[in-house]
Structure formats: C-alpha cells, structure tokens
Design a protein around this motif. Structure first.
Motif, PDB file in Angstrom:
ATOM      1  N   ASN A 176       9.765  -6.416   7.697  1.00  0.00           N
ATOM      2  CA  ASN A 176       9.755  -4.974   7.456  1.00  0.00           C
ATOM      3  C   ASN A 176       8.533  -4.398   6.888  1.00  0.00           C
ATOM      4  N   GLN A 177       7.692  -4.797   6.755  1.00  0.00           N
ATOM      5  CA  GLN A 177       6.235  -4.136   6.162  1.00  0.00           C
ATOM      6  C   GLN A 177       6.096  -2.679   6.824  1.00  0.00           C
ATOM      7  N   GLY A 178       6.142  -1.634   5.971  1.00  0.00           N
ATOM      8  CA  GLY A 178       5.918  -0.477   6.424  1.00  0.00           C
ATOM      9  C   GLY A 178       6.979   0.235   6.605  1.00  0.00           C
ATOM     10  N   ASN A 179       8.296  -0.406   6.846  1.00  0.00           N
ATOM     11  CA  ASN A 179       9.589  -0.167   7.169  1.00  0.00           C
ATOM     12  C   ASN A 179      10.620   0.163   5.937  1.00  0.00           C
ATOM     13  N   GLN A 180      11.403   1.137   5.760  1.00  0.00           N
ATOM     14  CA  GLN A 180      12.295   1.351   4.717  1.00  0.00           C
ATOM     15  C   GLN A 180      13.385   0.150   4.903  1.00  0.00           C
ATOM     16  N   VAL A 181      13.768  -0.609   3.851  1.00  0.00           N
ATOM     17  CA  VAL A 181      14.867  -1.677   3.974  1.00  0.00           C
ATOM     18  C   VAL A 181      15.793  -1.036   3.117  1.00  0.00           C
ATOM     19  N   ASN A 195      16.351   3.176  -0.438  1.00  0.00           N
ATOM     20  CA  ASN A 195      15.437   2.714   0.652  1.00  0.00           C
ATOM     21  C   ASN A 195      14.105   2.329  -0.073  1.00  0.00           C
ATOM     22  N   THR A 197      10.566   0.306   0.667  1.00  0.00           N
ATOM     23  CA  THR A 197       9.648   0.135   1.819  1.00  0.00           C
ATOM     24  C   THR A 197       8.403  -0.974   1.498  1.00  0.00           C
ATOM     25  N   ARG A 199       5.156  -2.723   1.245  1.00  0.00           N
ATOM     26  CA  ARG A 199       3.801  -2.098   1.841  1.00  0.00           C
ATOM     27  C   ARG A 199       2.747  -2.827   0.894  1.00  0.00           C
TER      28      ARG A 199
END
Length: 214
Positions: A176-181, A195, A197, A199
C-alpha cells in the motif's frame, strides 16, 4: 462470577494496563531520544569497549524494568481478553450496562471512543489489539499521520489478528505504498481510527515506527 463483577474487574484491569503502558512509554521515550541507545541497541563502541557517552548501569536498569513491565502487561492483557470474550458471549443488555455511570472510562483525546461497560460486552476478540507501537521517529510518516508511541494496533488495513503478524504487517505496508491504510488503535482506553500512508522519507522503512506483537 456475575456479569457486574466481571465488568468491574475488567475495568480495573484496563486501568492497571494503562498505568503500566504509561510507565513503559516513559522508559521507551527516554531510551529512544536522539543519540540514545534505544530499547535494544548496542552499548559498546566499534572496538568492543563500553560507550563512554552512555550511563550503562542506568540503561541496563531501565531495560530490565521495561522487560518486567512487558511481562506484567502481557499477563494483564491476556486476562482482559478472557474477560472480554466472556462478556461478549454473555450478550449483556447495552441498556443495563450503560446505566452504571461508574463503568465509563474517561476519553481525554478528541476522536477517542469511550470504552464503557456496554462496549466491553459487545467487543469481540477481533477488536483486541495484537501489536503495540514501541518505537516511532518524530518526523516519520507514522507520526505525521497520527500514530503515537504506545498505541496498540487493533487493525492495520486487512491485518487484524492471526499468525505471521509481523510479515503480514510488513506486506500490508509495502503493498500500500503511497496509499492510505485504515488503521484502528487502542489509546488511553478508547479506539481511535486513523489513515496511515506508508511512504518514502528520510529515515528507515515506509512508516518509521516499530510494531511489537503482543
């Protein structure tokens, strides 16, 4: 043990775990200061001699105390988990549980959901924390997105519980690199939704924090 007694004991155990967690966080913070030894860093220099810039006896004492606290914390959280499962299976009435004002824990932070007796009764085993943030860098993605030292991880993306948690957490972050988890943590007796992220940044990893499995 009747339900009321079980809830009262559970609330008492949660207060004890919060006190232990607070002391653990204090020790971790002292050990993890910039230039500090960390909770497990080496205390010798490149030539194998004790580092002169560290108060080694004090560090040993703090690490020993941290180990003792972790053992106590694990025992208490195990008992809390057992009580929560019992309360959950009993399917207590939320209305009756909410009637007791003394059953509500204070929530001192905005966005924290108070864990009252009714929520204890409805909280399933999947809502129990499985890891704790025991190290975090000040300017890391994790810190900037709201994670704090001592936060107990209830959910990190698709990871909630089970086996191979460390590898699953790492995989979840990398995929999920660059995406909100979506992340849920237990903090000061309440649930907080964040959330986070993963990165790249100037430090190590994609989050800049360390999870210790409970």
């Amino acid at each position: 043990m009747v339900a009321a007694d079980l809830k009262a004991e559970t609330m008492s155990l949660i207060e004890q775990s919060d006190a232990i967690e607070s002391e653990m966080n204090s020790i971790i913070h002292r050990l993890s200061q910039p230039g500090g030894p960390g909770i497990s860093g080496s205390l010798v220099d490149s030539e194998g001699f004790p580092r002169a810039d560290f108060d080694i006896p004090v560090i040993h004492a703090q690490r020993q105390r941290l180990s003792e606290l972790r053992n106590d914390y694990d025992k208490i959280t195990d008992r809390i988990s057992e009580h929560l499962r019992t309360l959950h299976s009993a399917k207590l009435s939320p209305n009756k549980s909410a009637a007791s004002k003394s059953s509500v824990l204070p929530a001192s932070l905005h966005g924290v959901l108070p864990k009252d007796a009714s929520s204890l009764a409805t909280m399933g085993s999947t809502s129990l924390p499985f890891a704790i943030v025991d190290e975090i860098a000040d300017v890391s993605p994790a810190a900037e997105d709201g994670l704090q030292l001592g936060d107990q991880i209830v959910k990190f993306g698709n990871v909630e519980s089970g086996d191979n948690l460390l590898s699953r957490l790492a995989s979840e972050g990398q995929s999920n690199q660059g995406n909100q988890v979506p992340t849920t943590v237990l903090r000061q007796g309440g649930l907080v939704n964040l959330n986070v992220t993963p990165r790249s940044w100037n430090g190590r990893g994609l989050l800049g924090c360390h999870f210790r499995i409970l």
